[in-house]
Enzyme design. Sequence first.
Site, PDB file in Angstrom:
ATOM      1  N   GLU A 184       1.598  -0.818   2.031  1.00 24.28           N
ATOM      2  CA  GLU A 184       2.097  -2.054   1.434  1.00 24.28           C
ATOM      3  C   GLU A 184       2.583  -1.709   0.029  1.00 24.28           C
ATOM      4  O   GLU A 184       1.786  -1.564  -0.898  1.00 24.28           O
ATOM      5  CB  GLU A 184       0.994  -3.116   1.406  1.00 24.28           C
ATOM      6  CG  GLU A 184       0.476  -3.506   2.779  1.00 24.28           C
ATOM      7  CD  GLU A 184       1.534  -4.163   3.659  1.00 24.28           C
ATOM      8  OE1 GLU A 184       2.558  -4.636   3.107  1.00 24.28           O
ATOM      9  OE2 GLU A 184       1.358  -4.200   4.881  1.00 24.28           O
ATOM     10  N   CYS A 242       3.879  -7.938  -6.435  1.00 28.19           N
ATOM     11  CA  CYS A 242       4.848  -7.049  -5.780  1.00 28.19           C
ATOM     12  C   CYS A 242       5.985  -7.821  -5.134  1.00 28.19           C
ATOM     13  O   CYS A 242       7.052  -7.265  -4.871  1.00 28.19           O
ATOM     14  CB  CYS A 242       4.138  -6.192  -4.734  1.00 28.19           C
ATOM     15  SG  CYS A 242       3.260  -7.142  -3.467  1.00 28.19           S
TER      16      CYS A 242
END
Length: 533
Positions: A228, A262
């Site tokens: 991720e 993010c």
Amino acid sequence: MATKDATLPQFEATALDLIPKVASAARGTFRTHKTKKVQWRIVQLRKLYWAIEDFRPRLIAALMHDLHKSVFEAVLTEIDWLLKDCMFMIKHLNDFTKDEKLGSPAVPITYSMMNFRTRKEPLGAVLIIGPYNYPLQLLLAPLIGAIGAGCTAVLKPSELTTACAMVVKEMVETRLDRSAFAVVNGAIPETNALLAEKWDKIFFTGSDVVGKIVAKKAAETLTPVCLELGGKNPAFVTKNANLALAARRLLWGKTHNSGQVCMSQNYVLIDKQVVPAFTKFLKVAYKDMFPDGAKASPDLGRIVNARHFHRIKKMLDDTKGKIVMGGEVDEAELYIEPTAVLVNSTDDSMIKEESFGPIFALYPVNSLDEALNVAASVHRTPLSLYTFGSKSENERVLNEMTSGGATLNDSFFHGSVNTVPFGGVGDSGWGSYRGKASFDCFTHFRTIAETPSWADKILRVRYMPYDMSKMRLLARLTAPKPNFDRSGSIVRGFSYWVKLIFGLGASSAKGALFRWLLLLAVNYVLKASLAAR
């Protein structure tokens, strides 16, 4: 930053010589098969739920210490998120773990007696490496999936959020089955020692730089990974957008967790005709969110440490653009004001670098065509993208841009629900998790077939000596026939017209009458043909 809290433990790295023993214990416990029992998994999830609830005050204090994270954000995005995750997995685990029968169209009717099914099996001992921006959620949410799947796990929290790392270690190792779950704290040496061990899966959340190191190390032992990562996420704002709403929502995306998200936009590709109006609405939204200024707000977090503060500040120092909102910095507090910079080049520091903080660029474009070309050149596969425009414009962006996820007319809502799958694509990550996807992430889907003894006569064709006539018979029973020619065009044969006719008006009286009259006509033609002979 927050002052030291005497109730929080001092950070202590795990001794390097203990790490192989920790990994070996996780592998050894998995081999006892106790984690495969669904009830055992449910009990561990229940224990984790109450551990998070009981440690709530200390977890909130740790988040304040490490990130100056407000109680509101700590509860909403970390603690309550994880409690909901536990409850979701507990509620659905019995269904997730059941064998799934495989029938048509996967299994031809010829083999239906073989009891084909998919069995869900845990992968084994897994390593979970968490980041600093959501030091609880992004570490423990994968753990919930691993527990649900029946894996043992070793957790490696970020060394940048030291208070959270130590509280998590105490919480996990005092409340869960210590033979199955452990926490290793430390920095690069400890992470390297963990990566040197053999795991059945590695789950990593963090930068693409470290992600490449993890993937390369995992490849040496053919270990699967879920990565991720991040990405220079674009936002599109056309002249057809609701500019006030777009400004407010995009500003929120860069102030939540002080922009250390993010998924937040790195830059906004905006129609140059609406730049002045959008800038005005940004300032209005800023004033609404921070009536006394962002620095005085109890809701705005701080940058995690001095290194990241200087990294973000350097982007502002190096930009050739014009600051149109914000711009204040204070190293003593690790404070960076939410800042928008109007730039005119994709080579500007504000676009070339991923900010991972409360700053973003505005890049004017002449058309959506130009915006799409710019976005594709900056990052082909961002983790997220956002588009504010007409329905057709938003749909075009979705069709022409690849991303891990996307939100239309908002900021990262696709990643704001804990039960919806989340993950990157290409350079922004591999694999997904959350909700059932968390269970799937740590599960091997094993195909099982069970052949009854009486079926041997049917399967006789497979035995030597081979008989081609029997194989041709088997092919007629199992091999589908193409309804297209070599040019790829559909061939409408007799069966097509029969299906079409009998499908007409299937539920109407007129359709039934039509089919009855058609059958009479066919019968008449056949009789006439026979009489002629």
